[in-house]
Design an enzyme around this catalytic site. Structure first.
Site, PDB file in Angstrom:
ATOM      1  N   SER A   1     -11.154  -1.265  -0.896  1.00 21.65           N
ATOM      2  CA  SER A   1      -9.676  -1.362   0.011  1.00 21.65           C
ATOM      3  C   SER A   1     -10.302  -1.679   1.304  1.00 21.65           C
ATOM      4  O   SER A   1      -9.309  -2.065   2.027  1.00 21.65           O
ATOM      5  CB  SER A   1      -9.238   0.203  -0.139  1.00 21.65           C
ATOM      6  OG  SER A   1      -8.425   0.421  -1.291  1.00 21.65           O
TER       7      SER A   1
ATOM      8  N   HIS B   1      -3.753   6.039   3.065  1.00 23.69           N
ATOM      9  CA  HIS B   1      -4.567   4.766   2.797  1.00 23.69           C
ATOM     10  C   HIS B   1      -4.013   3.441   3.525  1.00 23.69           C
ATOM     11  O   HIS B   1      -4.546   2.627   3.762  1.00 23.69           O
ATOM     12  CB  HIS B   1      -4.485   4.631   1.257  1.00 23.69           C
ATOM     13  CG  HIS B   1      -5.489   3.410   0.673  1.00 23.69           C
ATOM     14  ND1 HIS B   1      -4.877   2.263   0.453  1.00 23.69           N
ATOM     15  CD2 HIS B   1      -6.730   3.461   0.197  1.00 23.69           C
ATOM     16  CE1 HIS B   1      -5.748   1.435  -0.055  1.00 23.69           C
ATOM     17  NE2 HIS B   1      -6.737   2.315  -0.079  1.00 23.69           N
TER      18      HIS B   1
ATOM     19  N   ASP C   1       0.840  -1.190   0.094  1.00 24.05           N
ATOM     20  CA  ASP C   1       0.140  -0.019   0.062  1.00 24.05           C
ATOM     21  C   ASP C   1       0.913   1.288   0.024  1.00 24.05           C
ATOM     22  O   ASP C   1       1.972   1.249  -0.603  1.00 24.05           O
ATOM     23  CB  ASP C   1      -0.908  -0.030   0.964  1.00 24.05           C
ATOM     24  CG  ASP C   1      -2.318   0.469   1.054  1.00 24.05           C
ATOM     25  OD1 ASP C   1      -2.603   1.679   0.412  1.00 24.05           O
ATOM     26  OD2 ASP C   1      -3.477  -0.199   0.902  1.00 24.05           O
TER      27      ASP C   1
END
Ligand SMILES: [Ca+2]
Ligand SMILES: [Ca+2]
Ligand SMILES: [Ca+2]
Length: 845
Positions: free
Chosen positions: A408, A230, A161
């Site tokens: 996600s 994120h 990520d």
């Protein structure tokens, strides 16, 4: 380089036009959108060799300028274009290269992106994704899974990520201290940390400024945006620390998180992502040290349009061959997932997103490639998914939490559960993991928009981990004690806690024979449904309970355990037990109170005593008693009993001195309570004072006094030998006596000070003859009065008597005298009779 600026800008414009209009892809009939433009190619040669020398050869084949970026493998290399070109053009170049007999494979090095949508942090209830499924709320039943395991500390979970927030309060310590992962970003502009690949996977922020996105810059055409954090958000869903009174709870509490930073500003190259996959499972990556802690679970909450890149596919195959399970987001473009990579890569578990209601999140990709769905949030119906981020809009500033939605967010729920399944059954293959996930998934609710589109159902962590356990232990007995620990809290010394139940279950397929149950510490068994006699046998899938109580005999934190010995695998099983021995204690302050001298019958001003509850348990007050000439006059201590005073609290008692005797006197304030050691009573001291009254003499006798005359005065001394002022209220005299002076007061009320005296002058004024009694009386504040002095006197007066009372002469010739008769006059009084005259009132006598 200047000549490339307009081309770059044009390429970016072209890309976004395609994205917005959803124009069908040029090369792929079933792809609804195009991958993002890229400026890189991955080329695998048939023979290993130095890639730098290949650039000009391959450039001639492709018909464009190619620069050598780096080796991807010993036979595979990354080449750069002069500028980013639309995917179709790069694919056309790759096809030309594939025609070269020296080239085994060539693909665009496509850019992939985080598969999430951020939003404002509006969340009233954010825990639903982990709750048990219920009508209208489709969580993953994590508490049931946690009864079986909270993770295996030797199993590593890789997160590919944007990088890590290693010191976030809810993630700190959740990675291996010696190996947080790796920063795989090879492109300086995307990395933003000042270098290429490095061993620190920390996320410096993936923000894109307008300057960075400006025409002619390396990130030209990228969307200007704040940092997403994120990777940390995804990591929090997988493994944020639970029960630390902060933030959120992740699915796995024990397995270390391994961060592979593969996304930076404006996404990341597939070549870096493929390297990240390979590095995560401990395979060789050109130019990097090997990962000493290979992962068994790989989370890829990322993607982009396009068919699965063959180099990425190869990396995923390699990972599968190493025993790793790869979980990938289905994508957020509300279309079939087969247009989205790596969701469409083989060997991945592809995850669609549902909102809380179990309906497909409106953005979620779908279709036959999706294996199952998991909570990803849908802001149109629920609170989205709350997890760990940073407050910084660019670089990190402060720990924070935010609600995002996306596949996600769905993907790490599955990755977390897979890590728990592997914790209870490490032998599971990736295919077995998928089959269990699908077999145990919660069916979509009736009429859900996910039916037939989002795989087998909604992730059910409890059922999946349970099934993984059963599969592992079908041929053996498996004892499970639930809960994993018992906490009794504070308990007063010498008392027993309420009973807590420990459930023994046989999760295995064969009968369980329990041979002993042993306790340590201040804990012991109290009932329960399990037999009292050992050994006993519990059939497969049966359970019974042991009651456990805590009966502390020492102060403070206490730990112990219950140890079950059986024929189960991993016997003996232990459950930690804890509790705190509490004691009540009380102290008075001050230790003593001394009152000023106080007149009997009056009350003093109040003095204050503080009673403090100084133990660790609440003080139960059975009573407060005050002895002696003292009374309670107030304060906020209880007045009715029993009463409680919490540990650490105090209350006040106000006490007055009310003496009943004119002496020094003593009393006590004492407490009756549950304190282990009785509180020392408070000594109360005071001296009572009172007036007294004395007369001298106690009786007064006057000399005989002639009636109507006044005697000489005599003096009476009136004294106050007491310790308090004497209040003189009235002074009275009875009888033929009168006050003529003296130093005592003449008007009342009046006061005679302690130890003072005064005089009253009295005289006798008899009004009649004889004994005359009188009394001087004093009315005062001396109890029992009035008191006085007796007065004695005698009135004196003259008196006479005549004998006889009558004289009769009989007949007598006129003119001739009778015989003489005698009249006797006697003085019979106390004093001489003075005869002033003697008269006869008839001339005939
Ligand atoms: Ca770097
Ligand atoms: Ca770095
Ligand atoms: Ca937490």
């Amino acid at each position: 380089m200047n000549s490339s600026i307009p081309l770059r800008a044009m390429a970016a414009l072209f890309f976004f036009t395609l994205m917005l209009l959803q124009v069908p892809a040029v090369r792929s009939a079933d792809s609804a959108t195009m991958p993002a433009p890229t400026d890189r190619l991955i080329v695998q040669m048939r023979e290993p060799g130095a890639g730098a020398q290949l650039a000009s050869t391959l450039a001639a084949v492709a018909g464009v300028e190619l620069s050598y970026i780096r080796a991807f493998d010993e036979d595979t290399h990354i080449f750069g274009l002069a500028q980013a070109l639309p995917h179709a053009e790069v694919e056309a170049l790759a096809e030309r290269l594939r025609d070269d007999p020296e080239v085994l494979l060539a693909t665009p090095d496509t850019l992939l992106f985080p598969a999430f949508e951020a939003s404002d942090p509006l969340y009233q209830e954010y825990g639903w994704p982990l709750w048990a499924p219920a009508l209208g709320s489709y969580g993953i039943d994590l508490s049931r899974a946690w009864d079986l395991t909270q993770g295996d500390p030797n199993l590593v979970i890789a997160i590919l990520d944007t990088g890590a927030l290693l010191n976030h309060e809810d993630l700190i310590g959740r990675h291996l201290a010696t190996n947080p992962g790796y920063d795989m970003l090879s492109d300086l502009a995307r990395a933003g940390d000042g270098n290429g690949r490095d061993p620190d996977p920390s996320d410096p922020g993936d923000f894109v400024t307008s300057n960075e996105a400006a025409s002619g810059q390396p990130l030209a055409g990228c969307t200007v945006s704040d940092s997403s954090w994120h990777g940390a958000h995804v990591a929090g869903i997988i493994g944020a620390t639970a029960n630390n009174a902060r933030g959120i709870a992740g699915v796995n509490q024990s397995s270390p998180l391994l961060y592979l930073r593969v996304l930076g500003k404006c996404g990341g190259y597939i070549s870096d992502i493929a390297d990240g996959v390979r590095w995560a499972v401990g395979l060789n990556v050109s130019g990097l040290p090997r990962n000493p802690n290979p992962a068994r679970v790989i989370n890829m909450s990322l993607g982009g349009s396009g068919t699965c890149n063959s180099f990425l596919q190869q990396a995923i195959n390699d990972a599968n061959n190493q025993g790793a399970v790869v979980i990938a987001a289905a994508g957020n473009s509300n279309q079939a997932a087969d247009t989205y990579q790596p969701a469409n890569c083989g060997g991945t578990i592809t995850v669609a997103a549902v909102g809380r209601t179990g309906w497909r999140a409106r953005y979620s990709n779908y279709g036959p490639l999706v294996d199952l769905a998991a909570p990803g949030g849908d802001r149109s119906v629920d609170t989205q998914i709350f997890s760990t981020v940073n407050s910084g809009r660019t670089v990190p500033v402060n720990d924070s939490y935010s609600a995002y939605q996306g596949t996600s967010m769905a993907t790490p729920h599955v990755a977390g559960v897979v890590s728990l399944m592997l914790a209870v059954n490490p032998a599971l293959t990736a295919a077995e993991v998928l089959s269990i996930l699908q077999a145990t998934a919660t069916p979509f609710p009736a009429e859900s928009s996910c039916i037939g589109l989002c795989g087998a159902g909604i992730l059910n962590g409890g059922a999946a981990v349970d099934a993984a356990t059963r599969r592992a232990y079908s041929s053996i007995a498996l004892a499970q004690l639930h809960p994993l620990s018992l906490h009794f809290g504070g308990q007063l010394l010498g008392t027993a806690s309420a009973t807590q139940l420990l459930t023994l279950s046989n999760r295995g397929g064969q009968p369980l024979t329990a041979s002993a149950l042993q306790f340590s510490g201040a804990f012991r068994r109290q009932g329960g449904t399990c037999p009292n006699q050992f050994p006993f046998t519990l059939a497969s899938e049966m359970s019974c309970t042991f009651g456990v109580i805590f009966n502390p005999d020492t102060i403070g934190q206490q730990v112990g355990q219950v140890l079950l010995t059986s024929n189960s695998v991993a016997s003996p099983h232990s459950v930690p037990l804890s509790g705190e021995g509490l004691v009540a204690a009380a102290t008075f302050s001050p230790a003593a109170l001394s009152f000023a001298q106080q007149q009997v019958g009056t009350q003093s001003a109040s003095q204050r005593i503080t009673l403090a509850s100084t133990g660790s348990a609440p003080l139960t007050i059975q009573g407060i008693t005050i002895s002696g000439d003292f009374v309670r006059s107030g304060g906020n201590c209880p007045t009715t009993f029993p009463a409680a005073l919490a540990a650490g609290q105090s209350c006040t008692l106000d006490v007055r001195f009310v003496p009943t005797t004119a002496t020094r006197t003593r009393g006590l304030v004492s407490l009756s309570s549950n304190a282990l050691a009785a509180a020392a009573p408070v000594g109360l001291f005071g001296t009572g004072s009172a007036p007294a009254l004395g007369f001298n003499p106690l009786a007064l006798t006057f000399a005989p006094q002639i009636v109507g005359t006044t005697s000489p005065t005599q003096s009476i001394t009136l004294s106050n030998p007491g310790s308090a002022p004497l209040s003189l209220e009235a002074l009275s005299l009875t009888g033929d006596y009168e006050r003529v002076g003296g130093s005592c007061a003449t008007s009342f009320p009046a006061t005679l000070a302690a130890l003072a005296s005064c005089s009253v002058e009295v005289r006798f004024v008899p009004t009649r003859r004889g004994t005359q009694e009188g009394q001087l009386s004093l009315f005062s504040n001396v109890p029992g009065g009035p008191y006085g002095v007796a007065l004695h006197g005698n009135g004196l007066a003259p008196a006479l008597s005549l004998t006889p009372q009558q004289i009769h002469f009989g007949g007598q010739t006129v003119g001739s005298p009778s015989l003489t008769q005698t009249l006797i006059l006697s003085s019979t009084g106390d004093v001489p009779l003075q005869i002033a005259a003697l008269t006869l009132d008839n001339e005939a006598f």
